[in-house]
Design an enzyme around this catalytic site. Structure first.
Site, mmCIF file in Angstrom:
data_model
loop_
_atom_site.group_PDB
_atom_site.id
_atom_site.type_symbol
_atom_site.label_atom_id
_atom_site.label_comp_id
_atom_site.label_asym_id
_atom_site.label_seq_id
_atom_site.Cartn_x
_atom_site.Cartn_y
_atom_site.Cartn_z
ATOM 1 N N GLU A 13 1.058 10.842 -69.830
ATOM 2 C CA GLU A 13 2.205 9.776 -70.068
ATOM 3 C C GLU A 13 1.793 9.018 -71.449
ATOM 4 O O GLU A 13 2.110 9.214 -72.370
ATOM 5 C CB GLU A 13 2.244 8.839 -69.121
ATOM 6 C CG GLU A 13 3.286 8.000 -68.973
ATOM 7 C CD GLU A 13 3.968 7.714 -67.647
ATOM 8 O OE1 GLU A 13 3.366 7.841 -66.589
ATOM 9 O OE2 GLU A 13 4.972 6.856 -67.563
ATOM 10 N N GLU A 35 -3.741 2.762 -60.342
ATOM 11 C CA GLU A 35 -2.453 2.451 -60.670
ATOM 12 C C GLU A 35 -1.727 2.079 -59.400
ATOM 13 O O GLU A 35 -0.800 1.159 -59.297
ATOM 14 C CB GLU A 35 -1.818 3.691 -60.939
ATOM 15 C CG GLU A 35 -0.319 3.674 -61.296
ATOM 16 C CD GLU A 35 0.363 4.806 -61.952
ATOM 17 O OE1 GLU A 35 -0.401 5.958 -61.709
ATOM 18 O OE2 GLU A 35 1.867 4.670 -62.431
HETATM 19 C C1 BGC Z 1 3.769 3.897 -66.017
HETATM 20 C C2 BGC Z 1 3.871 2.397 -65.753
HETATM 21 C C3 BGC Z 1 4.952 1.911 -66.233
HETATM 22 C C4 BGC Z 1 6.023 2.365 -65.284
HETATM 23 C C5 BGC Z 1 7.463 1.842 -65.470
HETATM 24 C C6 BGC Z 1 4.839 4.375 -65.140
HETATM 25 O O1 BGC Z 1 4.735 5.811 -65.294
HETATM 26 O O2 BGC Z 1 2.584 4.487 -65.610
HETATM 27 O O3 BGC Z 1 2.584 1.807 -66.020
HETATM 28 O O4 BGC Z 1 5.089 0.581 -66.510
HETATM 29 O O5 BGC Z 1 6.072 3.915 -65.294
HETATM 30 O O6 BGC Z 1 7.975 2.090 -64.490
#
Ligand code: BGC
Length: 928
Positions: A492, A774
């Site tokens: 990502e 996370e």
């Molecule tokens: C990311 C987050 C981001 C989010 C938004 C995720 O996949 O890792 O940090 O803000 O998506 O929904």
């Protein structure tokens, strides 16, 4: 005339556009700043009353002499001299006068070098973009060998100065006469390459010599032609979102003896080969090196390049100077241990989740191929777990980030392998294919990140808090990669705006983020849609008009972060640059939501995030209810709307745009009124009754004074259904902690921080978290790791609690604008008995050292010249407070502060202070 006494003040750490001696400046009026030191240790209240700057070109001609300017300003001083010339290096010095009118010595000279981008048509002509021809286009599905480029040239006489400017479509390393130029990693870093690419400047005076020289460059796909994870499901490509033809560009500018100049530029006379040792490279996939294919001497004179091909040349996008520190290796972590969980599979533990790459010394047979795989965590059997890399995860429709490197040995003795153009997020390294695995001391993790100067150092008596702040700081290092990434390990790695929006002040406590944000806010503005939505991440490699834009809390980064830069660094220019785009975002909100309740959140593509990853997303965690944590969408979005309208009005005021200041202040007031009417009861209950709803409403000052204590009490009550745990998502966690302390629930805030059952911060750091996770429930006692998706173990959003640690435990609160003053107000609690912390403000370092032991509260404070502090001691009254042994109210340089309630508050200037006060604490450690 009698000569004035010399002041003991001295201007140091001179910076231009936030950088030390930058090479490559585009600004026509660069801003200069300095800090002050004082040679007299005992002196208090030293201030600057005036300054004078003199700027000279290389021939020592004065380009600007400011004359003596009466002002205490030490930052954001705009150059006002003669027009600055391309390529020219300017030396500047500053002299200051102190509060007694005594002048300091002149500072040592600092420098900046203008970039070629100022040269207009001449400069543009020089930039030609070169690389391999059509046959070597980076394939959409497969990676290719990395091209090497070279050019020999002859310098007729002695060189006085050599400056190199370079960039690439792709990522590059540039070399002169067999040596790497500079120490940058992954340059030119990531911007929206369809609009502009950053160039880098290097002083290479010592590297070029009279006679034959060789310039060399290595190219790799980077973000330009390599993989960007989500591309696969957004626009169906794996690689080459921006393009497929790798290109390099450079201009070597030589000032020769006798006022002559010579330029060597990238042009069609260069040669290229794809027969080098790097057989493939990708930021997400990893790198493959075959040492047998090394071409010794290819980047030095005397090499036979007859078999190399002529380069293809093309035009490139606009080049702009890089306004922030580069990504570079800042430290090395030695492997602590090695294990062999399966035959021939060796796992090295670096002891810390990190971002960078590995350097390994090894011996192998000719042609032996070693594989290195990188992971954040281990499976129970000791093998690496690749779940958090997004590998084999049916829930995530991307390929994952394999993060695997291959090295084929030459086989002639000891060899060193370190990939160049890839980036891995890992703590564990698995090695296979090596019959004789290297010893742990032969393997090191090379940590890299944007090298923004460290600003914060913290230690206190509580190990869980120290570990938490260390994890926050490591997470920050990991995710400052030219852009603020969400995570550095799975595929990502995007510059998610909502995450850095909430983390930005924690980030500024830890590092000087001025340059970094200057760079990234431009990326963010460039991605704004025609109707005013900011992108959800920047750079936005897809189409922000169609997807991933306009999410409340994410788009608001385009308003909130510039404002924080103004508050922290006094940066008015960023407000000038951001005002129009910030206003457009708020106008968009007003247009779409005419009754001022933000309801369109449901229409967002692909989805609305809200208070992302709140406790409703926890899976099967005992004591955590399945529903009820998520703040209702319209409450959440309207709260951000009100905040942004308010900030826009304040920006307008800073810019002297009175009409707009009034208009947006009025709008903010109307949104607050609607918020109140629509969502808040007279008892202070906010629709949804969530922890997050109260935290946001209080933190954004949306409630009238009479309702604030009630809302705060309800926020505390909302902890109860969760057994005292947080149910907040990424946007409200840090904010809730701040509001607890602000409204008299500091003890509760410490309790949350010290809570050891999961989910909690403490369980995170006590169960393997060396960086911030996370998800709250990435690991919980009852079931271990979360089943898929496990989430990342290196995400900074929940780390926004760091700001609370800085403001409450260390007690350092920089005042706005530009840290014009600072409030020192530590609040002991949670059994914490001492804390030593320092934060380097734009005016210099502030050091705090407090202890609450043996019936006394002691506070040591070290303040730089030209900065004053309001010191608020956590004791009931001023009675009995001493400073360096005398009653504080009578101590030299200490004034009592007015209007600080019952607390003992004092105002001090620069110098070293030792406060002491009688102190008793409650059983929990809270002051009575
Ligand atoms: C990311 C987050 C981001 C989010 C938004 C995720 O996949 O890792 O940090 O803000 O998506 O929904």
């Amino acid at each position: 005339m009698a000569r004035a006494r010399l002041s003991s003040l001295q201007a140091v750490r001179l910076r231009c556009e936030y950088l030390l001696d930058p090479v490559g400046v585009d600004e026509r009026a660069p801003r200069l700043s300095w800090e002050l030191t004082c040679a007299e240790a005992a002196r208090r209240g030293a201030r600057q009353s005036a300054w004078r700057i003199v700027v000279r070109d290389r021939c020592r001609r004065v380009a600007w002499d400011s004359g003596v300017v009466s002002s205490d300003r030490t930052a954001q001083v705009e150059y006002e001299g003669r027009i600055l010339l391309p390529f020219e290096t300017y030396a500047w010095q500053v002299r200051v006068w102190d509060e007694r009118g005594d002048p300091s010595r002149w500072s040592s000279p600092a420098h900046w070098t203008m970039g070629p981008a100022q040269t207009g048509p001449l400069g543009t002509r020089s930039w030609s973009w070169i690389g391999p021809g059509m046959a070597e286009l980076w394939d959409e599905m497969a990676s290719r060998p990395c091209p090497l480029l070279r050019k020999a040239f002859t310098v007729p006489r002695r060189i006085e100065r050599a400056t190199l400017f370079a960039s690439a479509l792709g990522v590059y390393e540039v070399r002169i006469n067999g040596k790497q130029v500079g120490d940058r990693v992954l340059c030119p870093e990531w911007t929206d390459y369809t609009r502009r690419v950053q160039y880098q400047g290097y002083d290479v005076t010592g590297m070029v010599r009279p006679g034959e020289n060789v310039l060399g460059a290595i190219l790799a796909p980077g973000w330009f032609a390599g993989r960007i994870g989500p591309a696969r499901f957004i626009n169906g490509t794996l690689r080459g979102v921006y393009g497929r033809a790798l290109r390099f560009t450079c201009l070597l500018h030589l000032d020769l003896e006798g006022e002559e100049t010579m330029d060597v530029a990238s042009d069609p006379s260069w040669k290229v080969t794809v027969d080098g040792p790097i057989r493939s490279s990708d930021i997400l996939d990893g790198e493959e090196v075959d040492a047998r294919r090394e071409l010794p001497g290819w980047d030095a004179s005397g090499f036979d390049d007859a078999s190399w091909l002529p380069v293809a040349a093309s035009q490139g996008p606009v080049l702009t100077a890089q306004p922030c520190e580069p990504i570079r290796v800042t430290r090395e972590l030695r492997a602590l241990s090695v294990s062999e969980p399966a035959p021939g599979i060796f796992v090295y533990d670096l002891g810390q989740n990190m971002v960078g790459r590995v350097r390994v010394r090894l011996r192998g047979a000719p042609g032996e191929r070693v594989r290195l795989r990188h992971a954040e965590v281990l499976n129970p059997d000791g093998t690496i777990s690749r779940d958090s890399l997004g590998i084999n995860n049916p829930a995530i429709p991307t390929k994952g980030a394999p993060q695997e490197d291959f090295f084929t040995c030459r086989g002639d003795g000891e060899e060193v392998f370190e990939p160049r153009f890839t980036s891995h997020g890992f703590r564990y390294v698995e090695m296979s294919g090596a019959p004789h695995p290297p010893a742990p001391e032969d393997l090191a993790g090379r940590v890299f990140h944007t090298d923004a100067p460290q600003a914060g150092v913290f230690e206190c008596s509580s190990q869980p808090i120290n570990r938490l702040l260390s994890a926050i700081q490591w997470t920050q290092r990991a995710n400052m990669q030219g852009i603020p990434t969400d995570c550095p390990q799975r595929d990502e790695r995007l510059g998610w705006a909502g995450d850095i929006q909430v983390f930005c002040e924690t980030a500024m406590f830890n590092h000087d983020m001025a340059g970094f944000f200057t760079k990234w806010l431009r990326d963010l503005r460039e991605g704004q849609t025609a109707d005013g939505r900011f992108p959800d991440y920047a750079p936005h490699p897809f189409n922000p008009e169609a997807c991933f834009s306009g999410n409340p809390g994410w788009s608001d980064a385009g308003v909130i972060i510039p404002w924080r830069l103004y508050e922290w660094y006094g940066d008015r220019r960023i407000i000038e640059q951001s005002f129009e785009s910030a206003r457009r975002w708020v106008d968009h909100g007003e247009r779409e939501n005419p009754d001022l309740v933000w309801r369109d959140a449901g229409k967002l593509l692909p989805l609305y995030y809200g208070d992302w990853l709140n406790a409703d997303t926890c899976e099967n965690v005992p004591g955590i209810p399945a529903k009820g944590a998520e703040v209702p969408r319209e409450v959440y979005a309207t709260a951000f709307f009100a905040l942004s309208a308010h900030i826009v009005s304040r920006m307008a005021r800073v810019l002297g745009r009175a009409d707009e200041a009034r208009r947006y202040a009025l709008l903010a007031g109307r949104i607050r009124a609607v918020f109140l009417r629509s969502f808040v009861s007279d008892a202070g209950r906010i629709k949804g009754d969530t922890q997050a709803g109260y935290a946001l409403a209080l933190h954004f000052d949306l409630l009238p004074a009479r309702l604030r204590p009630r809302a705060a009490a309800r926020m505390v009550a909302a902890l109860r259904p969760y057994g005292g745990a947080l149910s907040t998502g990424i946007q409200s966690t840090g904010r809730l902690m701040r509001e607890l302390s602000r409204w008299g629930y500091g003890e509760e805030a410490y309790r949350i921080l010290m809570r050891s059952e999961s989910p909690s911060f403490r369980s995170m750091v006590e169960h393997g978290g060396t960086t911030i996770w996370e998800r709250w429930d990435a690991w919980v006692e009852s079931r271990g790791y979360r089943p898929s998706p496990v989430g990342s173990f290196n995400h900074w959003a929940f780390g926004a609690v760091g700001e609370w640690i800085w403001r409450v435990v260390a007690g350092i609160n920089p005042g706005a604008p530009g840290c014009s003053t600072v409030t020192i107000s530590p609040v002991p609690g949670g059994g914490v008995t001492w804390c030593k912390a320092s934060h380097h403000t734009i005016r210099g370092p502030v050091r705090v050292d407090w202890s609450a032991e043996g019936g006394s509260f002691r506070l040591g404070l070290d303040m730089p010249p030209n900065l004053s502090a309001t010191v608020v001691l956590p004791v009931g009254s001023r009675a009995g407070v001493t400073e360096s042994g005398v009653a504080a109210a009578r101590a030299p340089g200490v004034k009592t502060a007015a209007g600080k309630g019952s607390k003992a508050a004092f105002v001090v200037g620069s110098g070293v202070y030792r406060f002491e006060a009688p102190f008793t604490s409650s059983p929990t450690g809270e002051p009575c």
